[in-house]
Write an enzyme that holds these catalytic residues in place. Structure first.
Site, PDB file in Angstrom:
ATOM      1  CB  ILE A 180      -0.939  -0.015   1.239  1.00 35.10           C
ATOM      2  CG1 ILE A 180      -1.955  -1.158   1.117  1.00 35.10           C
ATOM      3  CG2 ILE A 180      -1.647   1.324   1.396  1.00 35.10           C
ATOM      4  CD1 ILE A 180      -2.749  -1.420   2.396  1.00 35.10           C
ATOM      5  CG  ASP A 205      12.908  -0.888  13.345  1.00 33.24           C
ATOM      6  OD1 ASP A 205      11.669  -0.907  13.176  1.00 33.24           O
ATOM      7  OD2 ASP A 205      13.505  -1.724  14.045  1.00 33.24           O
ATOM      8  CB  SER A 231      -6.656  -2.886   9.650  1.00 33.75           C
ATOM      9  OG  SER A 231      -7.181  -4.133   9.221  1.00 33.75           O
ATOM     10  CE1 TYR A 260      -2.229  -5.668  11.107  1.00 30.44           C
ATOM     11  CE2 TYR A 260      -4.577  -6.112  10.927  1.00 30.44           C
ATOM     12  CZ  TYR A 260      -3.428  -5.516  10.435  1.00 30.44           C
ATOM     13  OH  TYR A 260      -3.488  -4.761   9.279  1.00 30.44           O
ATOM     14  CE  LYS A 308      -2.520  -2.014  11.158  1.00 32.15           C
ATOM     15  NZ  LYS A 308      -1.841  -0.921  10.445  1.00 32.15           N
ATOM     16  CB  VAL A 333      -4.793  -4.503   0.244  1.00 35.31           C
ATOM     17  CG1 VAL A 333      -4.285  -3.701  -0.954  1.00 35.31           C
ATOM     18  CG2 VAL A 333      -5.714  -3.659   1.114  1.00 35.31           C
ATOM     19  CE1 TYR A 389     -13.959 -12.048   7.156  1.00 37.00           C
ATOM     20  CE2 TYR A 389     -13.103  -9.895   6.482  1.00 37.00           C
ATOM     21  CZ  TYR A 389     -13.455 -10.790   7.475  1.00 37.00           C
ATOM     22  OH  TYR A 389     -13.308 -10.442   8.788  1.00 37.00           O
TER      23      TYR A 389
HETATM   24  N1  LIG Z   1      -2.684  -5.980   2.994  1.00 32.88           N
HETATM   25  C1  LIG Z   1      -3.845  -5.906   3.634  1.00 32.88           C
HETATM   26  O1  LIG Z   1      -4.775  -6.707   3.352  1.00 32.88           O
HETATM   27  C2  LIG Z   1      -4.085  -4.851   4.670  1.00 32.88           C
HETATM   28  C3  LIG Z   1      -5.389  -4.697   5.173  1.00 32.88           C
HETATM   29  C4  LIG Z   1      -5.634  -3.732   6.135  1.00 32.88           C
HETATM   30  C5  LIG Z   1      -4.604  -2.936   6.601  1.00 32.88           C
HETATM   31  N2  LIG Z   1      -3.342  -3.111   6.107  1.00 32.88           N
HETATM   32  C6  LIG Z   1      -2.292  -2.236   6.649  1.00 32.88           C
HETATM   33  O2  LIG Z   1      -1.737  -1.474   5.595  1.00 32.88           O
HETATM   34  C7  LIG Z   1      -0.363  -1.196   5.870  1.00 32.88           C
HETATM   35  C8  LIG Z   1       0.486  -1.649   4.706  1.00 32.88           C
HETATM   36  O3  LIG Z   1       0.281  -3.032   4.524  1.00 32.88           O
HETATM   37  P1  LIG Z   1       0.795  -3.787   3.205  1.00 32.88           P
HETATM   38  O4  LIG Z   1      -0.244  -4.758   2.838  1.00 32.88           O
HETATM   39  O5  LIG Z   1       1.276  -2.778   2.237  1.00 32.88           O
HETATM   40  O6  LIG Z   1       2.032  -4.592   3.850  1.00 32.88           O
HETATM   41  P2  LIG Z   1       3.335  -5.199   3.143  1.00 32.88           P
HETATM   42  O7  LIG Z   1       3.086  -5.439   1.705  1.00 32.88           O
HETATM   43  O8  LIG Z   1       3.733  -6.338   4.009  1.00 32.88           O
HETATM   44  O9  LIG Z   1       4.405  -4.022   3.287  1.00 32.88           O
HETATM   45  C9  LIG Z   1       4.753  -3.623   4.587  1.00 32.88           C
HETATM   46  C10 LIG Z   1       5.508  -2.318   4.510  1.00 32.88           C
HETATM   47  O10 LIG Z   1       5.736  -1.879   5.864  1.00 32.88           O
HETATM   48  C11 LIG Z   1       7.137  -1.731   6.027  1.00 32.88           C
HETATM   49  N3  LIG Z   1       7.527  -2.042   7.397  1.00 32.88           N
HETATM   50  C12 LIG Z   1       7.202  -3.133   8.150  1.00 32.88           C
HETATM   51  N4  LIG Z   1       7.806  -3.055   9.339  1.00 32.88           N
HETATM   52  C13 LIG Z   1       8.542  -1.911   9.331  1.00 32.88           C
HETATM   53  C14 LIG Z   1       9.404  -1.283  10.265  1.00 32.88           C
HETATM   54  N5  LIG Z   1       9.668  -1.824  11.453  1.00 32.88           N
HETATM   55  N6  LIG Z   1       9.992  -0.112   9.907  1.00 32.88           N
HETATM   56  C15 LIG Z   1       9.759   0.445   8.688  1.00 32.88           C
HETATM   57  N7  LIG Z   1       8.959  -0.096   7.774  1.00 32.88           N
HETATM   58  C16 LIG Z   1       8.363  -1.264   8.092  1.00 32.88           C
HETATM   59  C17 LIG Z   1       7.796  -2.668   5.036  1.00 32.88           C
HETATM   60  O11 LIG Z   1       9.121  -2.242   4.803  1.00 32.88           O
HETATM   61  P3  LIG Z   1      10.280  -3.269   4.277  1.00 32.88           P
HETATM   62  O12 LIG Z   1      10.049  -3.391   2.789  1.00 32.88           O
HETATM   63  O13 LIG Z   1      11.543  -2.576   4.596  1.00 32.88           O
HETATM   64  O14 LIG Z   1      10.070  -4.555   4.989  1.00 32.88           O
HETATM   65  C18 LIG Z   1       6.855  -2.492   3.831  1.00 32.88           C
HETATM   66  O15 LIG Z   1       7.150  -1.291   3.167  1.00 32.88           O
HETATM   67  C19 LIG Z   1      -0.043  -1.910   7.176  1.00 32.88           C
HETATM   68  O16 LIG Z   1      -0.131  -1.008   8.237  1.00 32.88           O
HETATM   69  C20 LIG Z   1      -1.123  -2.966   7.257  1.00 32.88           C
HETATM   70  O17 LIG Z   1      -1.369  -3.362   8.586  1.00 32.88           O
HETATM   71  C21 LIG Z   1      -3.062  -4.038   5.152  1.00 32.88           C
END
Ligand SMILES: NC(=O)c1ccc[n+]([C@@H]2O[C@H](COP(=O)([O-])OP(=O)(O)OC[C@H]3O[C@@H](n4cnc5c(N)ncnc54)[C@H](OP(=O)(O)O)[C@@H]3O)[C@@H](O)[C@H]2O)c1
Length: 252
Positions: free
Chosen positions: A17, A61, A139, A152, A156, A184, A210
């Site tokens: 995202i 981080d 979320s 989680y 959130k 997503v 879902y």
């Molecule tokens: N995917 C879903 O279905 C979904 C649904 C609801 C909410 N969300 C929320 O949306 C957000 C993005 O999710 P996503 O699906 O894009 O996840 P993702 O594809 O797993 O990407 C996670 C991102 O967060 C970064 N990250 C994780 N831990 C970190 C840390 N300690 N310091 C700095 N960066 C960190 C990662 O960086 P690196 O590349 O360096 O690891 C990556 O850029 C999250 O907050 C997630 O909880 C996601």
């Protein structure tokens, strides 16, 4: 929506995202600082974008206060201030309560909740100066209970209510809103969940079913919601929660 000359920091911008949000802001003319956990993940992401000198690195981080402050400082120094902070860095690991020890709790809360707070805190002086705004990525699991991801959900849910409280405290200088995505199509959903199951196709179909709108959404659709909340068009919106979840949290 034009963000010409606006200065944006996106945490977790290296993938998923956050990466889509970075690209959307670049397309809208903004100057963007991209955060990820490591310099390597940040540089890899920057290499995959055509941002030129409008795209800079802000690694750190987000699970530590020092990392949050370093990322915000890098962004502000490179961009000469800040107009928008998007907190997208996040983690999830599906664990039952009995399997969730202190390390699991700390990992989720440190990145998802504490990291969001301390990035906001670090960015506030610059955002007050620019009368800017914050968009937190929470979320659907911050709006309702989901068994199997209790920790989680706690992190959130904290982001959703922290957004409201923060919006009240920093108004009228700074707006603070949050977006609550459903499933997503990112690494978090596909690589780290669907592809780890015995029957990935069945799990994917379950995720599709879902949502009342019957699909998994794209990171680009979430990015459009983020850009709207960050834009001048949303100038009377603060403390709000925008669910982009295909109707999942509307009820049953
Ligand atoms: N995917 C879903 O279905 C979904 C649904 C609801 C909410 N969300 C929320 O949306 C957000 C993005 O999710 P996503 O699906 O894009 O996840 P993702 O594809 O797993 O990407 C996670 C991102 O967060 C970064 N990250 C994780 N831990 C970190 C840390 N300690 N310091 C700095 N960066 C960190 C990662 O960086 P690196 O590349 O360096 O690891 C990556 O850029 C999250 O907050 C997630 O909880 C996601």
């Amino acid at each position: 929506m034009s963000f010409a000359d606006k200065r944006i920091l996106v945490t977790g911008g290296s993938r998923g995202i956050g990466f889509a949000v970075v690209r959307a802001f670049l397309d809208a003319g903004a100057h963007v600082a991209l955060n990820g956990r490591t310099s390597h993940s940040v540089e890899t992401a920057i290499g995959g974008l055509d941002g030129g000198d409008r795209l800079v690195a802000a690694p750190g981080d987000i699970g530590t206060v020092a990392g949050c402050e370093a990322a915000v400082r890098a962004a502000e120094n490179a961009l000469d201030g800040l107009d928008v902070l998007v907190n997208s860095a996040g983690i999830i690991s599906g664990r039952l309560i009995e399997d969730s020890d202190e390390a699991v709790w700390d990992a989720h809360v440190d990145v998802n909740l504490k990291g969001t707070f301390f990035c906001c805190r670090a960015a506030l002086p610059a955002l007050r100066e620019s009368t800017g705004n914050i968009v937190n990525i929470a979320s659907d699991a911050g709006l309702m209970g989901v068994p199997g991801i209790v920790v989680y959900c706690a992190s959130k849910g904290g982001v959703v209510n922290m957004t409201r409280a923060m919006a009240l405290e920093v108004a009228p200088d700074v707006r603070v809103n949050c977006v609550c995505p459903g499933f997503v199509d990112t690494d978090m959903t596909r690589r780290d969940h669907i592809e780890k199951q015995d029957d990935p196709a069945a799990v994917e179909q379950w995720l599709v079913d879902y949502a009342p709108l019957k699909r998994i959404t794209t990171p680009e659709e979430i990015a459009q919601g983020v850009l709207y909340l960050a834009s001048h068009d949303a100038r009377f919106i603060t403390g709000a929660t925008l669910a982009i979840d295909g109707g999942t949290t509307a009820g049953h």
